[in-house]
Design an enzyme around this catalytic site. Structure first.
Site, short mmCIF file in Angstrom:
data_model
loop_
_atom_site.label_atom_id
_atom_site.label_comp_id
_atom_site.label_asym_id
_atom_site.label_seq_id
_atom_site.Cartn_x
_atom_site.Cartn_y
_atom_site.Cartn_z
N CYS A 2 -3.07 -38.58 16.92
CA CYS A 2 -4.35 -39.05 16.40
C CYS A 2 -5.28 -39.34 17.57
O CYS A 2 -4.90 -39.26 18.73
CB CYS A 2 -4.16 -40.32 15.58
SG CYS A 2 -3.02 -40.12 14.18
N ARG A 50 -7.41 -39.24 12.25
CA ARG A 50 -6.01 -39.18 11.87
C ARG A 50 -5.44 -37.77 11.79
O ARG A 50 -6.04 -36.87 11.19
CB ARG A 50 -5.79 -39.86 10.51
CG ARG A 50 -4.29 -39.98 10.18
CD ARG A 50 -4.03 -40.54 8.81
NE ARG A 50 -2.59 -40.71 8.62
CZ ARG A 50 -1.97 -40.68 7.45
NH1 ARG A 50 -2.67 -40.53 6.35
NH2 ARG A 50 -0.66 -40.83 7.38
N LEU A 51 -4.26 -37.61 12.39
CA LEU A 51 -3.39 -36.46 12.14
C LEU A 51 -2.23 -36.99 11.31
O LEU A 51 -1.41 -37.77 11.80
CB LEU A 51 -2.88 -35.85 13.44
CG LEU A 51 -1.93 -34.66 13.29
CD1 LEU A 51 -2.66 -33.47 12.67
CD2 LEU A 51 -1.32 -34.26 14.63
N ALA A 52 -2.17 -36.60 10.05
CA ALA A 52 -1.20 -37.18 9.11
C ALA A 52 0.15 -36.48 9.23
O ALA A 52 0.28 -35.31 8.88
CB ALA A 52 -1.73 -37.07 7.69
N ASN A 75 -2.44 -44.49 17.68
CA ASN A 75 -2.07 -43.10 17.90
C ASN A 75 -0.60 -43.11 18.27
O ASN A 75 -0.24 -43.57 19.36
CB ASN A 75 -2.90 -42.49 19.03
CG ASN A 75 -2.35 -41.14 19.48
OD1 ASN A 75 -1.82 -40.39 18.68
ND2 ASN A 75 -2.48 -40.85 20.76
N GLY A 76 0.27 -42.66 17.38
CA GLY A 76 1.67 -42.68 17.77
C GLY A 76 2.63 -42.47 16.63
O GLY A 76 2.25 -42.23 15.48
N GLU A 77 3.90 -42.55 16.97
CA GLU A 77 5.01 -42.48 16.02
C GLU A 77 5.99 -43.59 16.36
O GLU A 77 6.45 -43.68 17.51
CB GLU A 77 5.72 -41.13 16.09
CG GLU A 77 4.84 -39.92 15.81
CD GLU A 77 4.37 -39.84 14.36
OE1 GLU A 77 4.99 -40.52 13.51
OE2 GLU A 77 3.41 -39.10 14.09
N ASP A 98 4.53 -45.17 9.41
CA ASP A 98 5.39 -45.79 10.41
C ASP A 98 4.62 -46.79 11.26
O ASP A 98 5.20 -47.73 11.80
CB ASP A 98 6.02 -44.73 11.31
CG ASP A 98 4.98 -43.79 11.90
OD1 ASP A 98 4.37 -43.03 11.14
OD2 ASP A 98 4.78 -43.81 13.12
N VAL A 267 5.64 -18.66 24.23
CA VAL A 267 4.44 -17.97 24.69
C VAL A 267 4.72 -17.33 26.05
O VAL A 267 5.50 -17.85 26.84
CB VAL A 267 3.25 -18.95 24.78
CG1 VAL A 267 3.49 -20.02 25.85
CG2 VAL A 267 1.94 -18.22 25.04
#
Length: 586
Positions: A2, A50-52, A75-77, A98, A267
């Site tokens: 995020c 937010r990145l969900a 921003n985190g987990e 979380d 890659v």
């Protein structure tokens, strides 16, 4: 990942200020394209992009405690959030996120709760009961974070430089493993492991204990409510991540939702070492494998966008970030939002090729300590920002707190590289996963020589970058480099080229100070350059600069003067908002 932005103690609480904060927060929208939010209380603003990943339906931020007097943007987990919820039986949680535990933990335990968090994170918490705030960053700086100060006395905190650099009189990197408190107006280190003192440890090496700790680190990171995969270059670190993930995925909540068929991504330039090795490992593990091909010109076309997103002029980081940046966009286009990656192993186990020249175990250990402490300026920066540029999250199990503390407690004699005894770099990690009965990997992959990411995607990538810089930076420009760039003066045309681009985006003096400098060979610290007198003559960050160690060292390779930068016909990347058409193989 995020994006967070906090403005605290500003003199202006008008609607115009709110609009400006929202405008700056949108500069971070690439990090969190799923939702945006803002909380305003008095002279403070907390904004979030937010990145969900966990609880996509209800985990919008900022988050609050029950009476909404404590607000937090994160921003985190937090991998142990379920265990932490169990410690808070009298609290009611609004979401299944979380990160929802953070405000409640603060209410229950005060500022010292940060030590309880197991994960990667950066956050700002506002306590409106006494109008105070704290901010914190994870132990190793896996998540990026900056802090700045405005002329009006305000404090600014942002996931990226672009959120605050033109609003602050002064700004700097928020140090990993620290808490900043408005009550003391200063930093406090919350992460204080025994290895941080650089004292030489003596715990005997136990391969099964090391293996078990890493497997647990990977399993923790399978916490997701969205599709995910693994980055697989075919080197030791990414191959172990893929092997352990594939072995333990079945039976997890993620597998029940998305299936137990693991997807892997690689890659490289056509014919590169990573593409060949990555496919071999993928075939062995049975993953659904995706190859992304790029040309030298594709990468050169993307350099400006890479520097804007990664926010550095460090040569090594830019070289490695560019292919990762290109790959991340294609991964996200396939509907994947999270990947597991292998950063951190080389720092912990002395995997860089220059460690072959470590004079003794004491110097070996101290160098690993220095490398881990600097990760937030190099590989963590790359892994976080190259993926976040496209709304993709990278998780790094080698930087699990428990795993790092265990690995750094091992007697460094076991980590020493001794070719005459068959012990190559990262021997103790390779040995831990050398299982004859249930092999994790083929032997030749398990014992493949170290390749830096920028080398492994194809040796002509670095040579092409140097040739391109030769065309844009003159000898006269290099003669005046010390006057134009007195801080961290570039010593190569490639470095000068990157520096010009960086300062066009971030012209403030504080910006250039956020980037590390000093001599380095094959990614060494300045201290380790002294291990071999010949290295001072070839201070190139490529692993091939470790002459006499790498199989394709520079003394055996074509000189840069014999190469030309050549326009490729196949792809033109253009700018960050234009379409990129890389070749995909699945």
């Amino acid at each position: 990942m995020c994006g967070i932005l906090a403005v605290l103690g500003c003199s202006d609480d008008s609607q115009a200020k709110r609009v400006r904060v929202l405008e700056l927060s949108r500069r971070l929208k690439h990090r969190g394209p799923d939702w945006s939010g803002i909380h305003h209380h008095g002279d403070c603003y907390l904004a979030h992009q937010r990145l969900a990943i966990v609880d996509p339906a209800s985990g919008d931020q900022p988050l609050f405690n029950e009476d909404k007097r404590i607000a937090v943007t994160v921003n985190g987990e937090i991998y142990n959030h379920e265990e932490l919820r169990a410690l808070l039986p009298n609290h009611k949680f609004r979401t299944g996120s979380d990160c929802d535990v953070i405000a409640h933990l603060y209410e229950e335990y005060g500022e010292n709760f940060v030590e309880m968090l197991d994960g990667m994170f950066s956050f700002v918490l506002l306590d409106s009961r006494d109008n105070t705030f704290i901010a914190a960053r994870d132990a190793f700086g896996i998540t990026s974070l900056y802090i700045g100060w405005g002329l009006d006395g305000s404090v600014w905190i942002s996931s990226e430089l672009k959120g605050l650099h033109d609003e602050c009189e002064n700004f700097e990197v928020f140090p990993p493993g620290h808490v900043y408190s408005s009550k003391t107006e200063g930093f406090r280190r919350w992460y204080n492991p025994p290895w941080f003192s650089e004292a030489i440890p003596s715990t005997p090496y136990d391969p099964l204990v090391l293996r078990g700790a890493f497997e647990q680190a990977v399993i923790k990171r399978l916490m997701t409510d969205v599709p995910f995969g693994v980055l697989l270059s075919g080197g030791l670190d990414s191959s172990l991540v893929a092997a352990v993930t594939a072995r333990h995925l079945a039976g997890t909540k993620a597998a029940k939702r998305w299936g137990s068929q693991l997807h892997s991504f690689c890659v490289g330039l056509e014919g590169s070492p990573d593409l060949k090795a990555g496919k071999e490992v993928a075939d062995y593990l049975g993953t659904v494998h995706h190859e992304f091909l790029f040309t030298v010109q594709d990468g050169i076309d993307a350099i400006e966008d890479v520097i804007y997103h990664i926010e550095t002029y460090d040569v090594t980081t830019i070289r490695a970030s560019t292919p990762m940046f290109l790959m991340s966009r294609k991964i996200k286009s396939l509907g994947v939002k999270m990947v597991i990656s292998g950063e951190g192993s080389d720092e912990i186990f002395g995997g860089y090729l220059y460690f072959h020249k470590a004079p003794n175990k004491e110097e070996f250990h101290r160098e690993t300590c220095r490398k881990i402490k600097a990760l937030h300026q190099y590989d963590c920066l790359r892994a976080n920002k190259a993926t976040s540029a496209w709304g993709l999250e990278a998780r790094v199990p080698f930087l699990d707190k428990e795993f790092v503390n265990l690995a750094m407690s091992i007697d460094p004699e076991a980590k020493m590289i001794k070719p005459d005894q068959g012990r190559i770099e990262k021997w103790i990690l390779r040995k831990a996963f050398d299982d004859e009965e249930r092999p994790y990997l083929p032997k030749h992959i398990l014992y493949r020589q170290k390749e830096q990411f920028s080398d492994g995607v194809g040796y002509s990538w670095i040579d092409g970058l140097k040739a391109h810089a030769e065309q844009h930076v003159t000898d006269k420009m290099m003669l005046n480099a010390g006057h134009i760039f007195p801080h961290n003066t570039p010593t190569t045309k490639e470095g000068y080229y990157y520096r010009m681009i960086f300062e066009r985006f971030f012209p403030q003096n504080s910006a250039k100070l956020t980037v590390p400098g000093g001599p380095s060979v094959a990614c060494s610290t300045a201290t380790a350059v002294a291990w071999d007198a010949s290295w001072s003559k070839n201070l190139d960050p490529s692993g091939r600069a470790a002459t006499g160690v790498h199989d394709l060292a520079y003394e055996n390779h074509v000189p840069i003067g014999n190469l030309k930068s050549k326009k490729m016909d196949s792809v033109s990347l253009g700018n960050a908002v234009g379409p990129q058409e890389l070749t995909i193989r699945s």
